[in-house]
Design a protein around this motif. Structure first.
Motif, PDB file in Angstrom:
ATOM      1  N   GLY A  87       0.949  -1.512   0.160  1.00  0.00           N
ATOM      2  CA  GLY A  87       0.265   0.048  -0.066  1.00  0.00           C
ATOM      3  C   GLY A  87       1.010   1.022   0.064  1.00  0.00           C
ATOM      4  N   HIS A  88       0.286   2.461  -0.951  1.00  0.00           N
ATOM      5  CA  HIS A  88       0.852   3.456  -0.585  1.00  0.00           C
ATOM      6  C   HIS A  88      -0.020   4.982  -1.308  1.00  0.00           C
ATOM      7  CE1 HIS A  88       1.115   1.835  -4.944  1.00  0.00           C
ATOM      8  NE2 HIS A  88       0.473   3.275  -4.628  1.00  0.00           N
ATOM      9  N   PHE A  89       0.562   5.879  -0.662  1.00  0.00           N
ATOM     10  CA  PHE A  89       0.301   7.178  -0.934  1.00  0.00           C
ATOM     11  C   PHE A  89       1.007   7.224  -2.473  1.00  0.00           C
ATOM     12  CE2 PHE A  89      -0.696   8.680   3.521  1.00  0.00           C
ATOM     13  CZ  PHE A  89      -2.237   8.501   3.054  1.00  0.00           C
ATOM     14  N   HIS A  90       0.500   8.290  -3.251  1.00  0.00           N
ATOM     15  CA  HIS A  90       1.680   8.578  -4.895  1.00  0.00           C
ATOM     16  C   HIS A  90       2.275   9.550  -3.834  1.00  0.00           C
ATOM     17  CE1 HIS A  90      -1.739   6.810  -7.383  1.00  0.00           C
ATOM     18  NE2 HIS A  90      -0.378   6.036  -6.985  1.00  0.00           N
ATOM     19  N   SER A  91       3.579  10.134  -4.769  1.00  0.00           N
ATOM     20  CA  SER A  91       4.430  11.283  -3.891  1.00  0.00           C
ATOM     21  C   SER A  91       4.392  12.190  -4.751  1.00  0.00           C
ATOM     22  CB  SER A  91       5.522   9.987  -5.135  1.00  0.00           C
ATOM     23  OG  SER A  91       6.347   9.100  -4.293  1.00  0.00           O
ATOM     24  N   ALA A  96      -4.347  10.597  -8.412  1.00  0.00           N
ATOM     25  CA  ALA A  96      -6.025   9.322  -8.711  1.00  0.00           C
ATOM     26  C   ALA A  96      -5.334   8.481  -9.628  1.00  0.00           C
ATOM     27  CB  ALA A  96      -7.454   9.886  -9.246  1.00  0.00           C
ATOM     28  N   GLU A  97      -6.298   7.249  -8.916  1.00  0.00           N
ATOM     29  CA  GLU A  97      -5.871   6.304 -10.090  1.00  0.00           C
ATOM     30  C   GLU A  97      -7.025   5.047 -10.032  1.00  0.00           C
ATOM     31  OE1 GLU A  97      -2.658   3.702  -8.185  1.00  0.00           O
ATOM     32  OE2 GLU A  97      -3.166   1.855  -9.418  1.00  0.00           O
ATOM     33  N   TYR A  98      -7.364   4.194 -11.296  1.00  0.00           N
ATOM     34  CA  TYR A  98      -8.440   3.532 -11.451  1.00  0.00           C
ATOM     35  C   TYR A  98      -8.547   1.912 -10.831  1.00  0.00           C
ATOM     36  CZ  TYR A  98     -12.431   6.208 -13.451  1.00  0.00           C
ATOM     37  OH  TYR A  98     -12.738   7.006 -13.491  1.00  0.00           O
ATOM     38  N   TYR A  99      -9.029   1.265 -10.402  1.00  0.00           N
ATOM     39  CA  TYR A  99      -8.438  -0.046  -9.981  1.00  0.00           C
ATOM     40  C   TYR A  99     -10.129  -0.490 -10.382  1.00  0.00           C
ATOM     41  CZ  TYR A  99      -4.830  -0.605  -6.652  1.00  0.00           C
ATOM     42  OH  TYR A  99      -4.065  -0.362  -6.471  1.00  0.00           O
ATOM     43  N   TRP A 100      -9.813  -1.864 -11.610  1.00  0.00           N
ATOM     44  CA  TRP A 100     -10.728  -3.333 -11.440  1.00  0.00           C
ATOM     45  C   TRP A 100     -10.626  -4.647 -11.360  1.00  0.00           C
ATOM     46  CZ3 TRP A 100      -7.874   0.046 -14.401  1.00  0.00           C
ATOM     47  CH2 TRP A 100      -7.468  -0.770 -15.870  1.00  0.00           C
ATOM     48  N   ALA A 135      -4.440   7.235  -0.123  1.00  0.00           N
ATOM     49  CA  ALA A 135      -3.278   5.455   0.184  1.00  0.00           C
ATOM     50  C   ALA A 135      -4.726   4.196   0.131  1.00  0.00           C
ATOM     51  CB  ALA A 135      -3.274   5.170   1.821  1.00  0.00           C
ATOM     52  N   HIS A 136      -3.676   3.238  -0.755  1.00  0.00           N
ATOM     53  CA  HIS A 136      -4.499   2.399  -1.308  1.00  0.00           C
ATOM     54  C   HIS A 136      -4.400   1.548  -1.054  1.00  0.00           C
ATOM     55  CE1 HIS A 136      -2.150   4.764  -4.333  1.00  0.00           C
ATOM     56  NE2 HIS A 136      -2.586   3.959  -4.404  1.00  0.00           N
ATOM     57  N   ARG A 137      -4.372  -0.415  -1.196  1.00  0.00           N
ATOM     58  CA  ARG A 137      -3.605  -1.963  -1.087  1.00  0.00           C
ATOM     59  C   ARG A 137      -4.998  -2.101  -1.385  1.00  0.00           C
ATOM     60  NH1 ARG A 137      -1.782  -2.174   5.536  1.00  0.00           N
ATOM     61  NH2 ARG A 137      -0.337  -2.423   4.304  1.00  0.00           N
ATOM     62  N   GLY A 157       4.216   8.216  -8.796  1.00  0.00           N
ATOM     63  CA  GLY A 157       5.324   7.740  -7.834  1.00  0.00           C
ATOM     64  C   GLY A 157       4.673   7.099  -6.752  1.00  0.00           C
ATOM     65  N   HIS A 158       5.754   6.443  -6.190  1.00  0.00           N
ATOM     66  CA  HIS A 158       4.993   6.236  -5.055  1.00  0.00           C
ATOM     67  C   HIS A 158       5.722   5.838  -3.583  1.00  0.00           C
ATOM     68  CE1 HIS A 158       4.408   3.242  -8.262  1.00  0.00           C
ATOM     69  NE2 HIS A 158       3.213   2.722  -7.577  1.00  0.00           N
ATOM     70  N   ASP A 159       4.721   6.420  -2.628  1.00  0.00           N
ATOM     71  CA  ASP A 159       5.677   6.893  -1.551  1.00  0.00           C
ATOM     72  C   ASP A 159       4.559   5.694  -0.391  1.00  0.00           C
ATOM     73  OD1 ASP A 159       6.013   7.909   1.258  1.00  0.00           O
ATOM     74  OD2 ASP A 159       4.258   9.422   0.900  1.00  0.00           O
TER      75      ASP A 159
HETATM   76 ZN    ZN Z   1      -1.188   3.302  -6.639  1.00  0.00          ZN
END
Ligand code: ZN
Ligand code: PAN
Length: 185
Positions: A87-91, A96-100, A135-137, A157-159
């Motif tokens: 899991g991460h926040f973006h740097s 934003a992001e899409y997941y499916w 943040a997402h995981r 990026g990935h924080d």
């Molecule tokens: Zn992400």
């Protein structure tokens, strides 16, 4: 003038072939990720927890581009906590992001910058919009492989550090046989 695709996605499994970068995380790579760290350290370090296949269409950090990735999370538990991604926040935290969800059963676990957590059920076909600052995981709550497609900006990026230092404020645990999101402490 007409070319063949450089990368293919199997629509039932999410598997990418062609121009793809592969990565994987085993239990040994995930120190401190699960609540029960001492149990994680005693489990087989070679156990694979998740793999990611990424189509890196742009240079990392390029503004205006996009990346595609399929994440595969294996079924299993560390104690009563489901196998999941770091899991991460973006740097660039506003990205934003899409997941499916492509196959399997899972949970998208989300946390805002104040530590408030919530989750969305994932089943094949479910679409999840993750706005910036969140943040997402993903966790596998089923008995089979969970495959999740994702598309995110190439300058996001990935924080990981914020999560490594503080963790998610709630954990997805199997209680009475079902997934429950339980606040830490
Ligand atoms: Zn992400
Ligand atoms: C995903 C994640 C992927 C692996 O592609 O990177 O699921 O999870 P971790 O990066 O937290 O290890 C994504 O959210 N990209 O931005």
């Amino acid at each position: 003038l007409i070319s063949s695709p450089g990368v293919m996605i199997d629509l039932t499994s999410g598997t990418l072939t062609g121009d793809v970068v592969e990565s994987e995380k085993r239990l040994k790579d995930l120190a401190g990720v699960f609540v029960n760290e001492s149990l994680r350290a005693r489990m087989d370090p070679a156990t694979i927890i998740y793999r990611v296949q990424t189509h890196v269409a742009e240079k990392e950090g390029m503004e205006g581009g996009l990346f595609y990735g399929t994440s595969f999370v294996y079924p299993g538990l560390v104690g009563d906590e489901y196998f999941m991604t770091k899991g991460h926040f973006h740097s660039k935290i506003d990205r934003a992001e899409y997941y499916w969800c492509i196959q399997g059963e899972g949970m998208l676990i989300l946390m805002d910058i104040h530590g408030k957590c919530w989750a969305e059920k994932m089943v094949a076909g479910s679409l999840h919009y993750i706005s910036g600052y969140i943040a997402h995981r993903i966790a596998n709550t089923g008995r089979s492989l969970l495959a999740v497609g994702a598309c995110w900006p190439s300058d996001a990026g990935h924080d990981y550090k914020t999560i490594t230092d503080k963790g998610f404020m709630a954990r997805l645990r199997k209680i009475d046989g079902v997934p429950q999101l339980i606040p830490v402490r």
